[in-house]
Design a protein around this motif. Structure first.
Motif, PDB file in Angstrom:
ATOM      1  N   MET A   1       0.857  -1.191   0.000  1.00 58.09           N
ATOM      2  CA  MET A   1       0.000   0.000   0.000  1.00 58.09           C
ATOM      3  C   MET A   1       0.888   1.234   0.000  1.00 58.09           C
ATOM      4  O   MET A   1       1.791   1.367   0.828  1.00 58.09           O
ATOM      5  N   ARG A   2       0.622   2.151  -0.933  1.00 58.41           N
ATOM      6  CA  ARG A   2       1.471   3.342  -1.061  1.00 58.41           C
ATOM      7  C   ARG A   2       0.803   4.609  -0.566  1.00 58.41           C
ATOM      8  O   ARG A   2       1.477   5.535  -0.128  1.00 58.41           O
ATOM      9  N   LEU A   3      -0.543   4.667  -0.626  1.00 58.82           N
ATOM     10  CA  LEU A   3      -1.219   5.912  -0.300  1.00 58.82           C
ATOM     11  C   LEU A   3      -2.583   5.651   0.318  1.00 58.82           C
ATOM     12  O   LEU A   3      -3.369   4.872  -0.191  1.00 58.82           O
ATOM     13  N   TYR A   4      -2.836   6.325   1.436  1.00 59.22           N
ATOM     14  CA  TYR A   4      -4.154   6.348   2.063  1.00 59.22           C
ATOM     15  C   TYR A   4      -4.672   7.781   1.981  1.00 59.22           C
ATOM     16  O   TYR A   4      -3.897   8.746   2.074  1.00 59.22           O
ATOM     17  N   ILE A   5      -5.974   7.925   1.822  1.00 58.41           N
ATOM     18  CA  ILE A   5      -6.581   9.256   1.768  1.00 58.41           C
ATOM     19  C   ILE A   5      -7.842   9.254   2.629  1.00 58.41           C
ATOM     20  O   ILE A   5      -8.678   8.356   2.518  1.00 58.41           O
ATOM     21  N   ASN A   6      -7.958  10.247   3.491  1.00 61.61           N
ATOM     22  CA  ASN A   6      -9.250  10.464   4.153  1.00 61.61           C
ATOM     23  C   ASN A   6      -9.649  11.919   3.942  1.00 61.61           C
ATOM     24  O   ASN A   6      -8.803  12.811   3.908  1.00 61.61           O
TER      25      ASN A   6
END
Length: 250
Positions: A1-6
């Motif tokens: 996993m490279r990117l999380y966004i909230n």
């Protein structure tokens, strides 16, 4: 996993940290956007494994309310005194107002409420915070939930980090007295007086905690906590002082 966004809503480090540290990607990032349905995204902060590890090494709770610059070319921002409407200097907390071409054109069946949200050409977000000397946004919380001298959001972040036995923590304003922490313990969880004294060591003064079952916490249809409703629920067992929350900016 490279990117999380909230997006839109504030998030606590205790929620994001396990996701970021679980990734095997060296440069994994968590992008946290501050925004509103009426406006869209207004600013965003980037957090990495290093962000969380440095905070842990320093013995501090990472505050994910430190965000970046307002979206360049899309959003302009100013911070004003909520009583006078005058702009305040950088670093001084106040009401966050924005200009943008994306702002909603009205509220259904609530024209008067919509008109009250404007100060000339500036939209009152109803959020409290400040801009640092570089113009970056520090979000402190909703104007109606603000405390006398501290950020409820930061206190909640600290308490959640220190209380893994809690599923939810909400800090309720209490006029000029110390705010009241409302705790939702996980199933089977207990909290002794000694444990509580250990948890609040080094934090600003807080009133004794009130334990409320998670199922009794009032929520909106999108599962946000209704803080006004929770305040009424807590007031049955605790004598709360009047709040000076400004209802114009809800």
């Amino acid at each position: 996993m490279r990117l999380y966004i909230n997006t839109f809503d504030a998030i606590h480090a205790s929620i994001a940290r396990p996701y970021v540290l679980a990734s095997s990607h060296r440069n994994v990032m968590w992008a946290h956007s501050w925004g509103q349905s009426e406006v869209g995204p207004m600013a965003a902060g980037i957090f990495t494994k290093g962000s969380f590890r440095r905070a842990t090494k320093a013995g501090k709770e990472l505050q994910m309310s430190h965000l970046g610059l307002p979206w360049l070319g899309l959003v302009r921002m100013r911070v004003v005194d909520p009583d006078t409407g005058r702009r305040v200097p950088r670093g001084v907390p106040g009401l966050l107002q924005v200009r943008s071409d994306s702002i909603a054109v009205g509220y259904q069946n609530s024209d008067e409420h919509y008109r009250r949200k404007w100060s000339g050409s500036w939209w009152n977000t109803g959020d409290f915070g400040y801009q640092d000397r570089l113009g970056r946004v520090k979000f402190l919380g909703r104007s109606v939930d603000r405390l006398q001298s501290d950020s409820a959001l930061e206190l909640e972040t600290a308490l959640l980090d220190r209380l893994p036995e809690c599923e939810e923590v909400v800090v309720i304003p209490n006029g000029s007295s110390a705010p009241v922490p409302v705790l939702c313990l996980r199933s089977g969880g207990e909290l002794s007086d000694g444990r509580w004294r250990e948890v609040v060591d080094g934090l600003p003064p807080l009133s004794p905690p009130v334990v409320v079952p998670m199922a009794e916490v009032p929520r909106t249809t999108t599962w946000k906590i209704k803080r006004a409703g929770l305040r009424e629920r807590v007031a049955r067992s605790v004598e709360l002082q009047p709040t000076e929350a400004d209802r114009r900016f809800i």
